[in-house]
Design an enzyme around this catalytic site. Sequence first.
Site, PDB file in Angstrom:
ATOM      1  N   ARG A 117      -8.133   2.429   3.185  1.00 53.91           N
ATOM      2  CA  ARG A 117      -8.340   1.217   2.387  1.00 53.91           C
ATOM      3  C   ARG A 117      -7.483   1.233   1.131  1.00 53.91           C
ATOM      4  O   ARG A 117      -7.392   2.249   0.454  1.00 53.91           O
ATOM      5  CB  ARG A 117      -9.841   1.136   2.020  1.00 53.91           C
ATOM      6  CG  ARG A 117     -10.336  -0.199   1.539  1.00 53.91           C
ATOM      7  CD  ARG A 117      -9.947  -1.354   2.424  1.00 53.91           C
ATOM      8  NE  ARG A 117     -10.244  -1.182   3.820  1.00 53.91           N
ATOM      9  CZ  ARG A 117      -9.412  -1.578   4.825  1.00 53.91           C
ATOM     10  NH1 ARG A 117      -8.260  -2.120   4.558  1.00 53.91           N
ATOM     11  NH2 ARG A 117      -9.768  -1.422   6.067  1.00 53.91           N
ATOM     12  N   HIS A 118      -6.836   0.114   0.827  1.00 51.97           N
ATOM     13  CA  HIS A 118      -6.010   0.008  -0.370  1.00 51.97           C
ATOM     14  C   HIS A 118      -5.942  -1.433  -0.812  1.00 51.97           C
ATOM     15  O   HIS A 118      -6.210  -2.350  -0.039  1.00 51.97           O
ATOM     16  CB  HIS A 118      -4.603   0.557  -0.105  1.00 51.97           C
ATOM     17  CG  HIS A 118      -3.896  -0.137   1.011  1.00 51.97           C
ATOM     18  ND1 HIS A 118      -4.170   0.127   2.341  1.00 51.97           N
ATOM     19  CD2 HIS A 118      -2.952  -1.095   1.009  1.00 51.97           C
ATOM     20  CE1 HIS A 118      -3.405  -0.638   3.103  1.00 51.97           C
ATOM     21  NE2 HIS A 118      -2.661  -1.404   2.319  1.00 51.97           N
ATOM     22  N   LEU A 119      -5.564  -1.592  -2.054  1.00 51.81           N
ATOM     23  CA  LEU A 119      -5.552  -2.912  -2.674  1.00 51.81           C
ATOM     24  C   LEU A 119      -4.121  -3.222  -3.117  1.00 51.81           C
ATOM     25  O   LEU A 119      -3.429  -2.333  -3.617  1.00 51.81           O
ATOM     26  CB  LEU A 119      -6.507  -2.812  -3.859  1.00 51.81           C
ATOM     27  CG  LEU A 119      -6.959  -4.016  -4.658  1.00 51.81           C
ATOM     28  CD1 LEU A 119      -8.319  -3.663  -5.250  1.00 51.81           C
ATOM     29  CD2 LEU A 119      -5.990  -4.317  -5.761  1.00 51.81           C
TER      30      LEU A 119
END
Length: 161
Positions: A117-119
């Site tokens: 998960r990353h933004l």
Amino acid sequence: MRQLFAPWRFAYVTHAGAPGECVLCTAASGGEDTLTLARGERTFALLNRFPYTSGHTMIAPFAHVADLSQLDAATLAEMMGLVQRVVRAVQQVYQPHGFNIGFNLGEAAGAGIADHRHLHVVPRWRGDTNFMAVTADVRVLPEDLSETRAKLRRALEVADA
Ligand SMILES: [Zn+2]
């Protein structure tokens, strides 16, 4: 999406790593430090290797977590703190007109690294969605990533190792 100016692309193709190797885990472990902007206690910020615009940054936990709901409150808080720092730094260096900030959940939403998960923090300029991107699937990038990294690390006041 093709890019007209991508001198780092050859290196990426030849150093893409073993199949199944997670690029964010590699960067988190310090194995690939050419893109990292800043490191926190639980999370870190790194440049996107194939940026949409100059300053396109990703904020990710060190932990390899696919499910957004599995990220604890402390990690999420630190991610948002890093977002604030990166936005300030990008504003200072590039003066964009706006930002898109968010998660791409699932391949249908454009997630390239779906299982860590990353933004994304994407600086935007009026007119950056120009005819090139719309009609030719091509983007023109104005500068090399090492230059972007050096500028943003100075703005983030991260000491060069
Ligand atoms: Zn990972």
